[in-house]
Design an enzyme around this catalytic site. Structure first.
Site, PDB file in Angstrom:
ATOM      1  N   ALA A  77      23.408  21.542   5.232  1.00 51.99           N
ATOM      2  CA  ALA A  77      22.647  20.795   4.228  1.00 51.99           C
ATOM      3  C   ALA A  77      21.148  20.985   4.485  1.00 51.99           C
ATOM      4  O   ALA A  77      20.739  21.375   5.581  1.00 51.99           O
ATOM      5  CB  ALA A  77      23.024  19.324   4.304  1.00 51.99           C
TER       6      ALA A  77
ATOM      7  N   GLY B 134      27.263  18.240   4.068  1.00 48.03           N
ATOM      8  CA  GLY B 134      26.581  18.005   2.797  1.00 48.03           C
ATOM      9  C   GLY B 134      27.135  16.781   2.104  1.00 48.03           C
ATOM     10  O   GLY B 134      27.681  15.875   2.749  1.00 48.03           O
ATOM     11  N   SER B 135      27.031  16.775   0.790  1.00 46.99           N
ATOM     12  CA  SER B 135      27.410  15.592   0.020  1.00 46.99           C
ATOM     13  C   SER B 135      28.938  15.446  -0.080  1.00 46.99           C
ATOM     14  O   SER B 135      29.682  16.424   0.101  1.00 46.99           O
ATOM     15  CB  SER B 135      26.828  15.718  -1.387  1.00 46.99           C
ATOM     16  OG  SER B 135      27.297  16.907  -1.985  1.00 46.99           O
TER      17      SER B 135
ATOM     18  N   GLY C 204      32.096  18.186  -0.414  1.00 44.89           N
ATOM     19  CA  GLY C 204      33.321  18.107   0.387  1.00 44.89           C
ATOM     20  C   GLY C 204      34.575  18.068  -0.481  1.00 44.89           C
ATOM     21  O   GLY C 204      35.598  18.670  -0.146  1.00 44.89           O
TER      22      GLY C 204
ATOM     23  N   GLU D 242      31.477  17.114   7.344  1.00 49.34           N
ATOM     24  CA  GLU D 242      30.441  16.125   7.722  1.00 49.34           C
ATOM     25  C   GLU D 242      29.702  15.779   6.446  1.00 49.34           C
ATOM     26  O   GLU D 242      28.761  16.468   6.058  1.00 49.34           O
ATOM     27  CB  GLU D 242      29.468  16.741   8.744  1.00 49.34           C
ATOM     28  CG  GLU D 242      30.104  17.122  10.058  1.00 49.34           C
ATOM     29  CD  GLU D 242      30.246  15.943  11.014  1.00 49.34           C
ATOM     30  OE1 GLU D 242      29.833  14.817  10.651  1.00 49.34           O
ATOM     31  OE2 GLU D 242      30.784  16.144  12.104  1.00 49.34           O
TER      32      GLU D 242
ATOM     33  N   CYS E 232      21.507  11.755   6.856  1.00 48.61           N
ATOM     34  CA  CYS E 232      22.856  11.270   6.543  1.00 48.61           C
ATOM     35  C   CYS E 232      23.074   9.913   7.182  1.00 48.61           C
ATOM     36  O   CYS E 232      23.887   9.124   6.707  1.00 48.61           O
ATOM     37  CB  CYS E 232      23.909  12.267   7.017  1.00 48.61           C
ATOM     38  SG  CYS E 232      23.652  12.792   8.699  1.00 48.61           S
TER      39      CYS E 232
ATOM     40  N   GLU F  59      25.726   6.491  -2.101  1.00 45.36           N
ATOM     41  CA  GLU F  59      24.655   7.054  -1.277  1.00 45.36           C
ATOM     42  C   GLU F  59      23.617   7.680  -2.215  1.00 45.36           C
ATOM     43  O   GLU F  59      23.898   8.676  -2.884  1.00 45.36           O
ATOM     44  CB  GLU F  59      25.182   8.144  -0.339  1.00 45.36           C
ATOM     45  CG  GLU F  59      24.079   8.755   0.526  1.00 45.36           C
ATOM     46  CD  GLU F  59      24.439  10.119   1.129  1.00 45.36           C
ATOM     47  OE1 GLU F  59      24.915  11.002   0.385  1.00 45.36           O
ATOM     48  OE2 GLU F  59      24.227  10.298   2.342  1.00 45.36           O
TER      49      GLU F  59
HETATM   50  P1  NAD Z   1      24.798  19.445  -0.894  1.00 47.24           P
HETATM   51  O1  NAD Z   1      26.188  18.924  -0.871  1.00 47.24           O
HETATM   52  O2  NAD Z   1      24.110  19.553  -2.190  1.00 47.24           O
HETATM   53  O3  NAD Z   1      24.755  20.908  -0.236  1.00 47.24           O
HETATM   54  C1  NAD Z   1      25.163  21.136   1.104  1.00 47.24           C
HETATM   55  C2  NAD Z   1      25.515  22.598   1.273  1.00 47.24           C
HETATM   56  O4  NAD Z   1      26.728  22.887   0.569  1.00 47.24           O
HETATM   57  C3  NAD Z   1      24.480  23.559   0.700  1.00 47.24           C
HETATM   58  O5  NAD Z   1      24.361  24.664   1.568  1.00 47.24           O
HETATM   59  C4  NAD Z   1      25.070  23.947  -0.641  1.00 47.24           C
HETATM   60  O6  NAD Z   1      24.619  25.186  -1.128  1.00 47.24           O
HETATM   61  C5  NAD Z   1      26.547  23.984  -0.301  1.00 47.24           C
HETATM   62  N1  NAD Z   1      27.467  23.760  -1.421  1.00 47.24           N
HETATM   63  C6  NAD Z   1      27.309  22.912  -2.454  1.00 47.24           C
HETATM   64  N2  NAD Z   1      28.406  22.918  -3.235  1.00 47.24           N
HETATM   65  C7  NAD Z   1      29.274  23.794  -2.678  1.00 47.24           C
HETATM   66  C8  NAD Z   1      30.599  24.221  -2.996  1.00 47.24           C
HETATM   67  N3  NAD Z   1      31.239  23.770  -4.074  1.00 47.24           N
HETATM   68  N4  NAD Z   1      31.222  25.098  -2.180  1.00 47.24           N
HETATM   69  C9  NAD Z   1      30.594  25.558  -1.083  1.00 47.24           C
HETATM   70  N5  NAD Z   1      29.339  25.201  -0.729  1.00 47.24           N
HETATM   71  C10 NAD Z   1      28.690  24.311  -1.508  1.00 47.24           C
HETATM   72  O7  NAD Z   1      23.952  18.507   0.118  1.00 47.24           O
HETATM   73  P2  NAD Z   1      22.376  18.476   0.413  1.00 47.24           P
HETATM   74  O8  NAD Z   1      21.665  17.868  -0.747  1.00 47.24           O
HETATM   75  O9  NAD Z   1      21.916  19.783   0.941  1.00 47.24           O
HETATM   76  O10 NAD Z   1      22.337  17.461   1.652  1.00 47.24           O
HETATM   77  C11 NAD Z   1      22.373  16.077   1.521  1.00 47.24           C
HETATM   78  C12 NAD Z   1      23.777  15.542   1.723  1.00 47.24           C
HETATM   79  O11 NAD Z   1      24.325  15.991   2.949  1.00 47.24           O
HETATM   80  C13 NAD Z   1      23.804  14.022   1.814  1.00 47.24           C
HETATM   81  O12 NAD Z   1      24.940  13.552   1.133  1.00 47.24           O
HETATM   82  C14 NAD Z   1      23.918  13.766   3.304  1.00 47.24           C
HETATM   83  O13 NAD Z   1      24.449  12.514   3.649  1.00 47.24           O
HETATM   84  C15 NAD Z   1      24.805  14.895   3.724  1.00 47.24           C
HETATM   85  N6  NAD Z   1      24.674  15.186   5.144  1.00 47.24           N
HETATM   86  C16 NAD Z   1      25.707  14.811   5.970  1.00 47.24           C
HETATM   87  C17 NAD Z   1      25.596  15.024   7.329  1.00 47.24           C
HETATM   88  C18 NAD Z   1      26.686  14.598   8.269  1.00 47.24           C
HETATM   89  O14 NAD Z   1      26.670  15.055   9.406  1.00 47.24           O
HETATM   90  N7  NAD Z   1      27.627  13.761   7.869  1.00 47.24           N
HETATM   91  C19 NAD Z   1      24.456  15.651   7.853  1.00 47.24           C
HETATM   92  C20 NAD Z   1      23.440  16.046   6.972  1.00 47.24           C
HETATM   93  C21 NAD Z   1      23.574  15.803   5.616  1.00 47.24           C
END
Ligand code: NAD
Length: 518
Positions: free
Chosen positions: A169, A250-251, A255, A272, A306, A406
């Site tokens: 992320a 990521g979000s 996931g 995560e 996060c 969130e």
């Molecule tokens: P995001 O979900 O938009 O993107 C995260 C990553 O996933 C990026 O590299 C994106 O290109 C990729 N991605 C998006 N859709 C995809 C798909 N369908 N298939 C494969 N890859 C895909 O998240 P963001 O805006 O970059 O980050 C913020 C989010 O991440 C928040 O929800 C935050 O809570 C979460 N986060 C969680 C943790 C944790 O450890 N739990 C840590 C950091 C961030």
């Protein structure tokens, strides 16, 4: 120069600020080797000024397939390298990360808008996980179990998995990659990394340092691959059967898309995902300490962690007092260019985050909330394309629908409570389960919060805010946060497969459970 380093150093074009250019060059990125087709290259923007930083290569489907192929081809040689020798590569990487800590932090600040202190802290996490992984490389322990059959030995041995896909992320652009990669490499896996779209420069630099460590240690070149691609390209990585484990950060939305695709092909996931972290301030709490813990956790990194504190439950006996102090602290927070001395809150990553924050504030007000401070855009005249906001505190009558979500921006919802059991139930009533905290000096209360009947999160703290975890304890959360664990404790097991082995040295063939056959 290795093939991997050449890939890492090829794709940059466009103009760069002097500090970013110097940081990239110091990390071994060859800015002269401009690659990428301008038609398929993609821009990285600065959240600090809104300006376009550079254009980088955008990998095509065939580039992604080829990178996965290189990682798969490198796997057997790496698998067969003794684990402590694999640890030596990670040791060297850690040394290079230490040497280039300020360079990497400069890139993290430029791309994410973190303050230098927070950016340096993020790089320190990489160094810390490298340290942990080096030690782990001599401790990939299996168990032996007593066999019920005479003359038999029963044991469990951990083997490498194969190719690990790491999707990260934007908000922890380098640390989360290192959490995964340092452990995956000592476990004998090879890694394909898809960083966030907006943090490609720090990814290129980190990959270049790993390429240098690989070259110096004589490890197979293909063991780390960097994909400069978007979510569409990332889907290709997720669907590829050669990728044994997809570790995705990521979000929750992401996931939900990744999980079923990997499950369909019976691959493994380590997820995560988003958090919606809560803290309880009990009547006995040290309010000075709680105030500092709350403000750092809620407003730090402009609410873009996060583990950011988003829900605060204050006992009614101290609610007025603490809320007034939180509001006063928020009013005095320096918001601005994170590179300036004294600034504690940098920009939101982009316009979309700002709009999400505004929408959430509007929804909170419709649902009975009162904005006590913050939420307004700042520095808009100076930086019309960057999005600075004063972190917001919103008093809520209860946990309404918006509080269950969130919103990845600095909004702290404050609610009051009277009964600990009731507030723990309220705390646990959201779909996410990452981090949680209680501020109390009553040990009984603290223990109830930490017990199985207490917080349902992966992380539960006492007299510490919800953010700022350290390497060593497993990091991750429950429910919609995805259930993954990284960066400590037994997290290494996610990157290996256990082989249960029975050796018969009895010369007889007794069957288990007393079964007789021939
Ligand atoms: P995001 O979900 O938009 O993107 C995260 C990553 O996933 C990026 O590299 C994106 O290109 C990729 N991605 C998006 N859709 C995809 C798909 N369908 N298939 C494969 N890859 C895909 O998240 P963001 O805006 O970059 O980050 C913020 C989010 O991440 C928040 O929800 C935050 O809570 C979460 N986060 C969680 C943790 C944790 O450890 N739990 C840590 C950091 C961030």
């Amino acid at each position: 120069m290795t093939e991997t380093l050449a890939r890492s150093s090829a794709p940059i074009s466009g103009s760069l600020s002097a500090d970013v250019r110097a940081a990239l060059e110091a990390c071994g990125v060859d800015l002269g080797a401009v690659g990428g087709d301008p038609e398929t290259s993609t821009a990285v923007a600065s959240p600090i000024t809104g300006e376009q930083l550079v254009g980088t290569r955008l990998d095509r489907a065939e580039d992604i397939d080829a990178a996965i192929g290189r990682a798969a081809a490198a796997f057997p040689a790496w698998r067969d390298t003794p684990a402590p020798v694999r640890g030596q590569l990670v040791k060297r990487w850690g040394e290079l990360l230490t040497e280039h800590k300020t360079h990497l932090a400069t890139l993290v600040t430029a791309e994410v808008g973190k303050t230098p202190s927070e950016a340096l802290g993020e790089v320190q996490e990489m160094i810390d996980i490298a340290d942990l992984a080096v030690g782990q490389s001599r401790q990939l322990y299996g168990k032996t179990m007593p066999s019920e059959r005479p003359g038999h030995r029963l044991q469990e041995v951990w083997h490498p998995l194969g190719v690990v896909g790491v999707i990260s992320a934007f908000n922890f652009p380098v640390a989360v990659y290192a959490w995964n990669t340092a452990l995956a490499l000592v476990c004998g896996d090879t890694v394909v990394w898809k960083p966030a779209d907006v943090t490609r420069l720090s990814a290129i630099a980190v990959d270049a340092l790993l390429a240098r460590a690989v070259a110096e240690s004589g490890a197979p070149e293909g063991i780390h691959q960097l994909l400069l691609t978007d979510a569409e390209g990332s889907k290709r990585l997720v669907a590829d059967r050669r990728v044994a484990l997809v570790s995705a950060t990521g979000s929750v939305r992401m996931g939900r898309e990744v999980g079923p695709v990997v499950a369909e092909r019976f691959g493994r996931t380590l997820l995560e995902l988003g958090g919606n972290n809560g803290a309880i301030v009990a009547p006995s709490a040290d309010l000075d300490l709680a105030l500092r813990g709350v403000v750092f956790a809620a407003a730090g990194t402009a609410g873009q962690r996060c583990t950011t504190l988003r829900r605060l439950f204050v006992h009614s006996s101290v609610a007025d007092q603490l809320t007034k102090r939180v509001v006063a602290a928020y009013e005095s927070l320096a918001v601005g260019d994170p590179r300036e001395e004294g600034v504690l809150v940098g920009p939101l990553v982009n316009q979309r985050s700002f709009e999400a924050q505004q929408a959430a504030l509007a929804a909170a007000q419709e649902q009975g909330g009162t904005v006590l401070v913050g939420g307004d855009r700042e520095l808009a005249e100076e930086h019309p394309d960057a999005y600075y906001v004063r972190p917001a505190v919103v008093s809520m009558p209860s946990q309404t629908a918006i509080v269950h979500e969130e919103t990845f921006a600095p909004i702290l919802y404050v609610m009051t409570y009277d009964d600990l059991d009731e507030v723990v139930a309220e705390h646990n009533a959201v779909p996410q389960g990452l981090s949680s905290a209680i501020f109390t000096t009553d040990q009984g209360e603290a223990e109830r919060f930490l017990s199985a009947a207490g917080s349902d999160c992966g992380i539960a703290n006492v007299n510490i805010g919800t953010s700022g975890a350290e390497i060593g304890g497993a990091f991750g959360g429950e429910k919609e946060t995805g259930g993954g664990r990284e960066s400590g404790s037994d997290a290494w097991k996610a990157y290996m497969r256990p082989s249960t082995q029975t050796v018969n040295y009895s010369g007889q063939l007794p069957l288990a459970q007393g079964v007789t056959f021939i």
